[in-house]
Motif scaffolding. Structure first.
Motif, PDB file in Angstrom:
ATOM      1  N   ASP A 127      -2.031   1.697 -16.407  1.00 13.66           N
ATOM      2  CA  ASP A 127      -3.313   1.021 -16.340  1.00 13.66           C
ATOM      3  C   ASP A 127      -3.930   0.959 -14.881  1.00 13.66           C
ATOM      4  O   ASP A 127      -4.985   1.087 -14.682  1.00 13.66           O
ATOM      5  N   LEU A 128      -3.056   0.697 -13.918  1.00 12.65           N
ATOM      6  CA  LEU A 128      -3.276   0.572 -12.461  1.00 12.65           C
ATOM      7  C   LEU A 128      -4.115   1.936 -11.842  1.00 12.65           C
ATOM      8  O   LEU A 128      -5.035   2.181 -11.583  1.00 12.65           O
ATOM      9  N   LEU A 129      -3.282   2.887 -12.264  1.00 12.54           N
ATOM     10  CA  LEU A 129      -3.812   4.251 -11.826  1.00 12.54           C
ATOM     11  C   LEU A 129      -5.035   4.847 -12.594  1.00 12.54           C
ATOM     12  O   LEU A 129      -5.850   5.392 -11.842  1.00 12.54           O
ATOM     13  N   GLY A 171       0.952  -1.059   0.095  1.00  7.46           N
ATOM     14  CA  GLY A 171       0.089  -0.020  -0.141  1.00  7.46           C
ATOM     15  C   GLY A 171       0.847   1.141   0.243  1.00  7.46           C
ATOM     16  O   GLY A 171       0.492   2.292  -0.612  1.00  7.46           O
ATOM     17  N   ASP A 172       2.042   1.419   0.631  1.00  6.70           N
ATOM     18  CA  ASP A 172       2.846   2.312   0.724  1.00  6.70           C
ATOM     19  C   ASP A 172       3.458   2.535  -0.648  1.00  6.70           C
ATOM     20  O   ASP A 172       3.481   3.671  -1.119  1.00  6.70           O
ATOM     21  N   VAL A 173       3.892   1.485  -1.317  1.00  6.22           N
ATOM     22  CA  VAL A 173       4.647   1.461  -2.418  1.00  6.22           C
ATOM     23  C   VAL A 173       3.551   2.138  -3.546  1.00  6.22           C
ATOM     24  O   VAL A 173       3.782   2.969  -4.587  1.00  6.22           O
ATOM     25  N   LEU A 174       1.980   1.774  -3.530  1.00  9.78           N
ATOM     26  CA  LEU A 174       1.265   2.366  -4.281  1.00  9.78           C
ATOM     27  C   LEU A 174       1.006   3.753  -4.186  1.00  9.78           C
ATOM     28  O   LEU A 174       0.880   4.455  -5.190  1.00  9.78           O
ATOM     29  N   GLU A 175       0.850   4.049  -2.931  1.00 13.15           N
ATOM     30  CA  GLU A 175       0.732   5.607  -2.678  1.00 13.15           C
ATOM     31  C   GLU A 175       1.767   6.438  -3.589  1.00 13.15           C
ATOM     32  O   GLU A 175       1.815   7.349  -3.829  1.00 13.15           O
ATOM     33  N   HIS A 176       3.126   5.900  -3.276  1.00 12.59           N
ATOM     34  CA  HIS A 176       4.232   6.638  -3.860  1.00 12.59           C
ATOM     35  C   HIS A 176       4.062   6.770  -5.406  1.00 12.59           C
ATOM     36  O   HIS A 176       4.329   7.840  -6.178  1.00 12.59           O
ATOM     37  N   LEU A 177       3.637   5.420  -5.820  1.00 16.01           N
ATOM     38  CA  LEU A 177       3.365   5.363  -7.441  1.00 16.01           C
ATOM     39  C   LEU A 177       2.113   6.368  -7.895  1.00 16.01           C
ATOM     40  O   LEU A 177       2.302   7.083  -8.980  1.00 16.01           O
ATOM     41  N   ALA A 178       1.234   6.557  -6.933  1.00 18.53           N
ATOM     42  CA  ALA A 178       0.217   7.316  -7.209  1.00 18.53           C
ATOM     43  C   ALA A 178       0.707   8.938  -7.312  1.00 18.53           C
ATOM     44  O   ALA A 178       0.050   9.618  -8.024  1.00 18.53           O
ATOM     45  N   ALA A 179       1.727   9.147  -6.402  1.00 24.70           N
ATOM     46  CA  ALA A 179       2.298  10.521  -6.564  1.00 24.70           C
ATOM     47  C   ALA A 179       3.202  10.839  -7.505  1.00 24.70           C
ATOM     48  O   ALA A 179       3.705  11.828  -7.685  1.00 24.70           O
ATOM     49  N   GLY A 180       3.377   9.875  -8.397  1.00 25.26           N
ATOM     50  CA  GLY A 180       4.373   9.925  -9.652  1.00 25.26           C
ATOM     51  C   GLY A 180       5.715   9.727  -9.291  1.00 25.26           C
ATOM     52  O   GLY A 180       6.645  10.042 -10.175  1.00 25.26           O
ATOM     53  N   ARG A 181       5.976   9.001  -8.267  1.00 26.50           N
ATOM     54  CA  ARG A 181       7.414   8.634  -7.824  1.00 26.50           C
ATOM     55  C   ARG A 181       8.064   7.549  -8.618  1.00 26.50           C
ATOM     56  O   ARG A 181       7.425   6.735  -8.697  1.00 26.50           O
ATOM     57  N   THR A 182       9.485   7.847  -9.024  1.00 30.77           N
ATOM     58  CA  THR A 182       9.960   6.537  -9.680  1.00 30.77           C
ATOM     59  C   THR A 182      10.511   5.585  -8.603  1.00 30.77           C
ATOM     60  O   THR A 182      10.315   5.714  -7.536  1.00 30.77           O
ATOM     61  N   ASN A 183      10.910   4.166  -8.962  1.00 25.33           N
ATOM     62  CA  ASN A 183      11.531   3.297  -8.168  1.00 25.33           C
ATOM     63  C   ASN A 183      12.305   3.736  -7.246  1.00 25.33           C
ATOM     64  O   ASN A 183      12.550   3.537  -6.027  1.00 25.33           O
ATOM     65  N   LYS A 184      13.462   4.468  -8.041  1.00 21.87           N
ATOM     66  CA  LYS A 184      14.598   5.093  -6.964  1.00 21.87           C
ATOM     67  C   LYS A 184      14.070   6.014  -6.212  1.00 21.87           C
ATOM     68  O   LYS A 184      14.611   5.978  -4.956  1.00 21.87           O
ATOM     69  N   GLU A 185      13.216   6.868  -6.318  1.00 24.51           N
ATOM     70  CA  GLU A 185      12.668   7.709  -5.383  1.00 24.51           C
ATOM     71  C   GLU A 185      11.885   7.243  -4.427  1.00 24.51           C
ATOM     72  O   GLU A 185      12.142   7.436  -3.038  1.00 24.51           O
TER      73      GLU A 185
END
Length: 208
Positions: free
Chosen positions: A192-194, A148-162
């Protein structure tokens, strides 16, 4: 460990490289951990049945037998965070480790100080109240707290490294969590997820 320091707990270590074991043991002891090194997974599992480590550092050999050890630890209710290391890591291996219950996947060579920091972070997270809570995506298998934490970061547009930097994880570990989220959501990729989440106008998760 220095005599005037209280122990922060035991760290179980499997690492085939003697120099690496010595460096890890020294660094962890200087950080107030007790260290027990094992020659193989069977010995570690036997000891884990009698005592609960604060953390497990598990080297992944080419035959991936460490995954069996990891699964056995979880089946036998050893809930200590497990950090998997590998000299021949790949995204697929990281995904398999995360799916099997690893808290982090770290590629060799690594800096010993970084490993200690990762162990500190993993133990702190597991100690937080509600750290094992789950998050839900509508119609999907529940996400773990870290997914869930990773999903929130992805939704914020952050890269894997960030994301890795913010969560104190390796980039491959983040890739493993991301792949798990996509699989649970049945999405082809992050876009697709977002699109599915925000296109429905629904929140990214609910708490249980």
């Amino acid at each position: 460990m220095p005599g005037n320091m209280l122990s922060k707990g035991e760290v179980f270590v499997i690492d085939t490289d003697a120099a690496s074991r010595e460096q890890l043991s020294t660094a962890l002891q200087q950080s107030a951990y007790d260290v027990i090194c094992f020659a193989d997974g069977a010995s570690l599992l036997s000891e884990a049945r009698a005592r609960m480590p604060a953390c497990v550092l598990l080297e992944m050999p080419p035959d991936r037998s460490a995954l069996d050890v990891l699964k056995r630890l979880r089946e036998e209710n050893c809930m200590a965070p497990v950090l998997v290391t590998s000299a021949n890591g790949s995204i697929a291996m990281a995904v398999d480790a995360i799916k099997s219950g690893a808290a982090d996947f770290i590629e060799k060579p690594f800096r010993t100080r970084d490993i200690v920091d990762r162990i500190d972070a993993a133990i702190d997270e597991f100690a937080q109240p509600g750290s094992r809570r789950q998050r839900w995506l509508p119609g999907c298998e529940p996400l773990t707290a870290r997914e869930g934490d990773v999903l929130e970061h992805l939704a914020a547009g952050r890269t894997n490294k960030e994301i890795a930097r913010r969560m104190h994880l390796s980039a491959r570990t983040v890739e493993g969590y991301r792949a798990s989220v996509l699989k649970k959501a049945g999405a082809r990729n992050v876009t697709d997820l977002l699109r599915r989440i925000f296109g429905q106008g629904s929140p990214t998760q609910t708490w249980v």
